[in-house]
Write an enzyme that holds these catalytic residues in place. Structure first.
Site, short mmCIF file in Angstrom:
data_model
loop_
_atom_site.label_atom_id
_atom_site.label_comp_id
_atom_site.label_asym_id
_atom_site.label_seq_id
_atom_site.Cartn_x
_atom_site.Cartn_y
_atom_site.Cartn_z
N ASN A 42 0.85 -1.19 0.00
CA ASN A 42 0.00 0.00 0.00
C ASN A 42 0.89 1.24 0.00
OD1 ASN A 42 0.63 -0.81 2.67
ND2 ASN A 42 -1.15 0.19 3.54
N ILE A 43 0.40 2.26 -0.69
CA ILE A 43 1.15 3.50 -0.86
C ILE A 43 0.21 4.66 -0.56
CG2 ILE A 43 2.48 4.91 -2.48
CD1 ILE A 43 2.88 2.23 -4.13
N CYS A 53 -4.06 0.77 -2.53
CA CYS A 53 -3.92 -0.44 -1.70
C CYS A 53 -2.89 -1.39 -2.29
CB CYS A 53 -5.25 -1.17 -1.61
SG CYS A 53 -6.58 -0.24 -0.85
N GLU A 55 -3.21 -4.59 -2.82
CA GLU A 55 -3.81 -5.51 -3.80
C GLU A 55 -3.85 -4.89 -5.19
OE1 GLU A 55 -4.91 -4.53 -0.84
OE2 GLU A 55 -6.40 -5.93 -0.01
N CYS A 86 -10.35 -4.39 0.66
CA CYS A 86 -11.43 -3.39 0.71
C CYS A 86 -12.35 -3.58 -0.49
CB CYS A 86 -10.83 -1.98 0.74
SG CYS A 86 -10.26 -1.37 -0.86
ZN LIG Z 1 -8.09 -1.98 -1.22
#
Ligand SMILES: [Zn+2]
Length: 137
Positions: A42-43, A53, A55, A86
């Site tokens: 995640n950034i 995210c 993913e 999410c």
């Molecule tokens: Zn996400």
């Protein structure tokens, strides 16, 4: 699918997370139908809406390198509990999933994990098939 290899890639990616605001590190790794693995973290961003995210970082890396379908994803977030993707990431995973039975491996580490299916965590998904149906009407 060797879950431990994919989880290990996610664990390594998690170390690179850029999270100065939440301090919530996430790593993800996707396995593609052509046998490759792409990982991401995640950034975050001072403009929170620009945050990405883990993913989606992994999926976008895979797609930008020519991958067509993702067959599994491992996600490592909070190492004391399982971190689910999410809603936005579930939708992005549905776009590139080999099918809705794609395996979502939620891991604390290489030994402690559970496996979900995309169809179970995103029931009634709106996908490109819905748009194809619309074109046929
Ligand atoms: Zn996400």
């Amino acid at each position: 699918m060797n879950y431990e290899i994919l989880i290990k890639e996610a664990v390594e990616a998690r170390k690179k997370a850029y999270v100065p605001y939440s301090n919530f590190k996430v790593g993800a790794a996707v396995f593609t139908d052509d046998g490759r693995i792409f990982s991401g973290c995640n950034i975050e961003n001072a403009s929170f809406g620009a945050t990405n995210c883990a993913e989606r970082t992994a999926v976008f890396k895979a797609v930008s390198e020519g991958a067509k379908y993702i067959t599994a994803v491992a996600i490592v977030g909070d190492i004391s509990s399982f971190t689910y993707p999410c809603g936005i990431c579930r939708q992005v995973l549905a776009e590139f999933a080999s099918d809705m039975n794609m395996e979502i491996i939620l891991a604390k580490n290489e030994k402690e994990y559970i496996v979900e299916k995309l169809c179970n965590i995103l029931p009634g998904a709106f996908t490109k098939r819905d748009l194809d149906k619309e074109k046929m009407d």
